[in-house]
Design an enzyme around this catalytic site. Structure first.
Site, short mmCIF file in Angstrom:
data_model
loop_
_atom_site.label_atom_id
_atom_site.label_comp_id
_atom_site.label_asym_id
_atom_site.label_seq_id
_atom_site.Cartn_x
_atom_site.Cartn_y
_atom_site.Cartn_z
N ALA A 66 0.87 -1.17 0.00
CA ALA A 66 0.00 0.00 0.00
C ALA A 66 0.91 1.22 0.00
CB ALA A 66 -0.87 -0.02 1.25
N GLY A 112 0.39 -4.87 1.04
CA GLY A 112 -0.82 -4.88 0.22
C GLY A 112 -0.62 -5.56 -1.13
N GLU A 115 -0.98 -9.15 -0.37
CA GLU A 115 -2.41 -9.35 -0.04
C GLU A 115 -3.26 -9.35 -1.31
OE1 GLU A 115 -2.18 -6.15 2.96
OE2 GLU A 115 -3.21 -7.54 4.30
N GLU A 135 4.33 -5.30 7.43
CA GLU A 135 3.59 -4.23 8.12
C GLU A 135 4.05 -3.99 9.55
OE1 GLU A 135 2.27 -6.41 6.07
OE2 GLU A 135 0.77 -5.45 4.81
N1 COA Z 1 4.63 3.04 -0.64
C1 COA Z 1 5.04 4.18 -1.20
N2 COA Z 1 6.15 4.28 -1.94
C2 COA Z 1 6.87 3.17 -2.13
C3 COA Z 1 6.51 1.93 -1.56
C4 COA Z 1 5.32 1.89 -0.80
N3 COA Z 1 4.88 0.76 -0.25
N4 COA Z 1 7.43 1.01 -1.91
C5 COA Z 1 8.34 1.66 -2.67
N5 COA Z 1 8.00 2.96 -2.80
C6 COA Z 1 8.73 4.01 -3.53
C7 COA Z 1 9.95 4.49 -2.76
O1 COA Z 1 9.58 5.46 -1.79
C8 COA Z 1 10.76 5.07 -3.90
O2 COA Z 1 10.23 6.32 -4.25
P1 COA Z 1 11.22 7.60 -4.52
O3 COA Z 1 12.08 7.16 -5.68
O4 COA Z 1 10.29 8.72 -4.86
O5 COA Z 1 12.02 7.77 -3.27
C9 COA Z 1 10.48 4.13 -5.05
O6 COA Z 1 9.24 3.47 -4.74
C10 COA Z 1 11.54 3.08 -5.26
O7 COA Z 1 11.71 2.39 -4.03
P2 COA Z 1 13.15 2.20 -3.30
O8 COA Z 1 12.88 1.99 -1.85
O9 COA Z 1 14.07 3.31 -3.67
O10 COA Z 1 13.64 0.85 -4.00
P3 COA Z 1 14.66 -0.23 -3.37
O11 COA Z 1 14.99 -1.15 -4.49
O12 COA Z 1 15.76 0.45 -2.68
O13 COA Z 1 13.82 -1.03 -2.26
C11 COA Z 1 11.86 -2.15 -1.39
C12 COA Z 1 12.73 -1.81 -2.63
C13 COA Z 1 10.62 -2.87 -1.89
C14 COA Z 1 12.67 -3.09 -0.46
C15 COA Z 1 11.50 -0.86 -0.64
O14 COA Z 1 10.96 0.06 -1.59
C16 COA Z 1 10.49 -1.04 0.46
O15 COA Z 1 10.83 -1.52 1.52
N6 COA Z 1 9.22 -0.62 0.21
C17 COA Z 1 8.19 -0.65 1.21
C18 COA Z 1 7.67 -2.07 1.41
C19 COA Z 1 6.60 -2.10 2.49
O16 COA Z 1 6.85 -1.89 3.66
N7 COA Z 1 5.39 -2.41 2.05
C20 COA Z 1 4.28 -2.56 2.95
C21 COA Z 1 3.47 -1.34 3.00
S1 COA Z 1 2.10 -1.56 4.07
#
Ligand code: COA
Length: 257
Positions: A66, A112, A115, A135
């Site tokens: 999400a 999400g 999910e 989460e």
């Molecule tokens: N919500 C909002 N933005 C998200 C996102 C999310 N769940 N997951 C990734 N993004 C965005 C990042 O903020 C980044 O945006 P920016 O370039 O404007 O800063 C972009 O997507 C790329 O992500 P980034 O984190 O730079 O890539 P990465 O390869 O370094 O890491 C992940 C990948 C998936 C490990 C990392 O993005 C992450 O941990 N995301 C969140 C996962 C999460 O907790 N999901 C559950 C949400 S309830």
């Protein structure tokens, strides 16, 4: 509705929805959820469509969760409303569609995103896919069905561990614990989804929708799945597809559903 966050393509009886926010790793913001609901509704109403593939654009992510930026300052009430609306408009909605939906997990499927994949009728994954429910690392719990669907798919103990550790598992691990049905090379993911979908589309869509209702009934509180199976089984005998399927078998020809 004009879509800005998803792509919808139709080829014969098969449709593909691609979540298309690659710069945000296809994170599910509110607008994307509204568009997905509209797209699924259209495809469910389209009599020609007999299977749907759901995937993410780019090579990195199915859906990375999400959109955290949208709910970071929510109150208790707003949090509850977000979850309830999501269940109603997308996650439960997809689970209960009569058109089969296959999730083709092409990279990160987190929070999400996993999910959403778990709301689909089944899942396949590319070798680079990574799945998890992170989460609790954000101080919240899975709110789009993850605490219910993950234990149904992988068992209670494995789900407890995945949710408590907030860790990610590989596609191979996901295959081993039954979270995904097949793992393949990334370039083979959509062709494999299409191959499975084409097997599905050859069968009776009326019988398939009855099977989905019967299977899902077994996971609903207060409903006896066996009773639903008996009713749905009986109803099949009144359908044109049953007449066609059984006649074709007896005539030694392929059915034309
Ligand atoms: N919500 C909002 N933005 C998200 C996102 C999310 N769940 N997951 C990734 N993004 C965005 C990042 O903020 C980044 O945006 P920016 O370039 O404007 O800063 C972009 O997507 C790329 O992500 P980034 O984190 O730079 O890539 P990465 O390869 O370094 O890491 C992940 C990948 C998936 C490990 C990392 O993005 C992450 O941990 N995301 C969140 C996962 C999460 O907790 N999901 C559950 C949400 S309830």
């Amino acid at each position: 509705m004009k879509f800005e966050n998803i792509l919808v393509e139709k080829k014969d009886s098969l449709a593909q929805i691609t979540i298309n926010r690659p710069k945000k790793l296809n994170a599910l913001n509110k607008a994307t959820i509204v568009e997905l609901n509209a797209a699924f509704e259209d495809l469910e109403d389209d009599e020609n469509i007999r299977a749907i593939i759901l995937t993410g654009s780019g090579e990195k992510a199915f859906v990375a969760g999400a959109d955290i930026s949208e709910f970071a300052d929510f109150s208790v009430d707003e949090g509850a409303r977000l979850s309830k609306l999501g269940h109603h408009t997308l996650f439960d909605y997809v689970d209960n569609l009569s058109t089969p939906v296959i999730a083709a997990i092409n990279g990160f499927a987190l929070g999400g995103g996993l999910e959403l994949a778990m709301s689909c009728h089944f899942r396949i994954a590319s070798e680079n896919a990574k799945m998890g429910l992170p989460e609790v690392s954000l101080g919240v719990i899975p709110g789009y069905g993850g605490t219910q669907r993950l234990p149904q798919l992988v068992g209670k103990g494995k789900a407890m561990e995945m949710i408590m550790t907030a860790g990610m598992i590989s596609a191979e691990d996901a295959y081993r614990c039954g979270l995904v049905n097949h793992v393949t090379a990334q370039e083979e993911l959509i062709p494999l989804a299409e191959k499975i979908a084409s097997k599905i589309t050859r069968n009776s869509s009326v019988a398939i929708s009855a099977a989905i209702r019967a299977i899902n009934a077994g996971f609903e509180d207060g409903i006896n799945g066996f009773d639903v199976e008996i009713d749905e089984f009986g109803e099949c005998f009144g359908t044109d597809d049953f007449v066609e399927g059984t006649s074709a078998f007896l005539d030694k020809r392929k059915p034309n559903f």
